[in-house]
Design a protein around this motif. Structure first.
Motif, PDB file in Angstrom:
ATOM      1  N   CYS A 174      -9.081   8.725  -7.450  1.00  0.00           N
ATOM      2  CA  CYS A 174      -9.961   9.383  -6.495  1.00  0.00           C
ATOM      3  C   CYS A 174     -10.066   8.510  -5.247  1.00  0.00           C
ATOM      4  O   CYS A 174      -9.703   7.329  -5.273  1.00  0.00           O
ATOM      5  CB  CYS A 174     -11.332   9.618  -7.121  1.00  0.00           C
ATOM      6  N   PRO A 175     -10.549   9.050  -4.127  1.00  0.00           N
ATOM      7  CA  PRO A 175     -10.629   8.255  -2.898  1.00  0.00           C
ATOM      8  C   PRO A 175     -11.419   6.959  -3.069  1.00  0.00           C
ATOM      9  O   PRO A 175     -11.032   5.918  -2.531  1.00  0.00           O
ATOM     10  CB  PRO A 175     -11.309   9.211  -1.910  1.00  0.00           C
ATOM     11  N   ALA A 176     -12.522   7.010  -3.823  1.00  0.00           N
ATOM     12  CA  ALA A 176     -13.344   5.813  -3.985  1.00  0.00           C
ATOM     13  C   ALA A 176     -12.585   4.728  -4.739  1.00  0.00           C
ATOM     14  O   ALA A 176     -12.620   3.548  -4.363  1.00  0.00           O
ATOM     15  CB  ALA A 176     -14.640   6.164  -4.716  1.00  0.00           C
ATOM     16  N   CYS A 177     -11.884   5.101  -5.808  1.00  0.00           N
ATOM     17  CA  CYS A 177     -11.139   4.108  -6.577  1.00  0.00           C
ATOM     18  C   CYS A 177      -9.925   3.605  -5.804  1.00  0.00           C
ATOM     19  O   CYS A 177      -9.570   2.422  -5.888  1.00  0.00           O
ATOM     20  CB  CYS A 177     -10.707   4.698  -7.924  1.00  0.00           C
ATOM     21  N   TRP A 178      -9.290   4.496  -5.068  1.00  0.00           N
ATOM     22  CA  TRP A 178      -8.124   4.081  -4.296  1.00  0.00           C
ATOM     23  C   TRP A 178      -8.494   3.018  -3.269  1.00  0.00           C
ATOM     24  O   TRP A 178      -7.816   2.003  -3.116  1.00  0.00           O
ATOM     25  CB  TRP A 178      -7.485   5.286  -3.621  1.00  0.00           C
ATOM     26  N   THR A 179      -9.600   3.240  -2.568  1.00  0.00           N
ATOM     27  CA  THR A 179     -10.016   2.266  -1.562  1.00  0.00           C
ATOM     28  C   THR A 179     -10.556   0.989  -2.212  1.00  0.00           C
ATOM     29  O   THR A 179     -10.563  -0.066  -1.583  1.00  0.00           O
ATOM     30  CB  THR A 179     -11.094   2.857  -0.644  1.00  0.00           C
ATOM     31  N   GLY A 180     -10.984   1.091  -3.480  1.00  0.00           N
ATOM     32  CA  GLY A 180     -11.508  -0.087  -4.172  1.00  0.00           C
ATOM     33  C   GLY A 180     -10.444  -0.920  -4.854  1.00  0.00           C
ATOM     34  O   GLY A 180     -10.737  -2.029  -5.330  1.00  0.00           O
ATOM     35  N   CYS A 218      -9.528  11.088 -12.485  1.00  0.00           N
ATOM     36  CA  CYS A 218      -9.177   9.822 -11.855  1.00  0.00           C
ATOM     37  C   CYS A 218      -8.859   8.792 -12.922  1.00  0.00           C
ATOM     38  O   CYS A 218      -9.618   8.620 -13.886  1.00  0.00           O
ATOM     39  CB  CYS A 218     -10.341   9.342 -10.989  1.00  0.00           C
ATOM     40  N   ALA A 253       1.394   3.864  -3.143  1.00  0.00           N
ATOM     41  CA  ALA A 253       1.035   5.255  -2.889  1.00  0.00           C
ATOM     42  C   ALA A 253       2.207   6.171  -3.212  1.00  0.00           C
ATOM     43  O   ALA A 253       2.032   7.248  -3.790  1.00  0.00           O
ATOM     44  CB  ALA A 253       0.612   5.429  -1.427  1.00  0.00           C
ATOM     45  N   ARG A 294      -7.770  -3.497  -4.973  1.00  0.00           N
ATOM     46  CA  ARG A 294      -7.404  -4.609  -4.081  1.00  0.00           C
ATOM     47  C   ARG A 294      -5.921  -4.930  -4.251  1.00  0.00           C
ATOM     48  O   ARG A 294      -5.540  -5.843  -4.986  1.00  0.00           O
ATOM     49  CB  ARG A 294      -8.285  -5.818  -4.367  1.00  0.00           C
ATOM     50  N   LEU A 334       0.822  -1.204   0.000  1.00  0.00           N
ATOM     51  CA  LEU A 334       0.000   0.000   0.000  1.00  0.00           C
ATOM     52  C   LEU A 334       0.856   1.253   0.000  1.00  0.00           C
ATOM     53  O   LEU A 334       0.652   2.177  -0.801  1.00  0.00           O
ATOM     54  CB  LEU A 334      -0.929  -0.015   1.217  1.00  0.00           C
TER      55      LEU A 334
END
Length: 253
Positions: free
Chosen positions: A41-47, A27, A8, A49, A4
């Protein structure tokens, strides 16, 4: 450094220049507005795997739990040892990773090769450290003519440049046009790729005796990696490791 943190770090510091003039910052996964080109974007980053240890040292498939007993081979690696030495990938081929690959491959978003290549460099740093040169999985000339670019070569160039390694896009050639691998079983995929690759005799000196880092966008069953690795080893390579952006599959158990 965890996967991770490494990925990053790879996402930071991308150049803003010419790419920003062609594509406004969005994004890389979904196209939503972002501050930096190629960022997630935050949503894609957290998605996304991301693949982290513990994992199978041969296929790079993550284990569901950490048994705390050191490196363990997955059942598949024991039952079906791959031709290549090791394989590593950034993320599982699910949702965000799939969108990134498709945008690069089918939507001509060639600019994404930079951020994806940097993420691969972070995830594959152990393999890169031992490699002598970088070789992309080639497309057959007719498919290359239709698509106009080889996504594996775009990614491989970024990785080789970042590591200061020789990039050898002509060493391995695809001598037989194969049907799409989509929908084929594991045995059918292997049969489909049998004899599909060959080391160009005029380029053999570029890989002879060298540790090869083979680059592709996605690993599904490992059939492509096996077929390409077999051709490289027959052509004189000392060893072959495989680095991809995504890995199809869940966990090794």
């Amino acid at each position: 450094m965890t996967a991770l943190k490494a990925v990053a770090s790879a996402l930071r510091g991308l150049p803003r220049g010419a790419v920003s003039l062609i594509y406004p910052p969005t994004c890389a996964g979904c196209g939503a507005a972002t501050a930096d080109p190629g960022a997630l974007c935050p949503a894609c980053w957290t998605g996304l795997r991301l693949i982290e240890e513990p994992l199978c040292p041969r296929f790079g498939t993550p284990f569901a739990v950490d048994l705390g007993v050191g490196p363990l081979l997955s059942p598949r690696a024991i039952a079906e040892p791959p031709v290549f030495g090791r394989a590593r990938a950034v993320a599982l081929y699910d949702d965000v990773a799939r969108r990134l690959v498709h945008r690069l491959k089918y939507e001509d978003r060639l600019d994404l090769s930079g951020v994806m290549g940097r993420m691969m460099s972070a995830s594959g740093r152990a393999l890169i450290a031992e490699a002598d040169c970088v070789v992309p999985v080639p497309l057959h000339r007719w498919r290359l003519w239709r698509r106009r670019f080889n996504q594996a070569a775009l990614l491989g160039r970024v990785i080789a440049r970042g590591a200061g390694l020789p990039f050898e896009p002509s060493a391995l050639v695809r001598v037989r046009a194969t049907r799409s691998q989509v929908g084929l079983s594991r045995p059918a995929r292997a049969e489909n790729l049998s004899g599909a690759f060959r080391v160009d005799a005029a380029q053999a000196h570029r890989i002879r005796g060298r540790k090869i880092l083979l680059i592709d966008d996605v690993m599904t069953t490992g059939a492509t990696g096996n077929a390409a690795s077999r051709a490289l080893l027959r052509g004189g390579a000392a060893s072959v490791d495989v680095l991809t952006f995504a890995l199809v599959g869940d966990t090794a158990g």
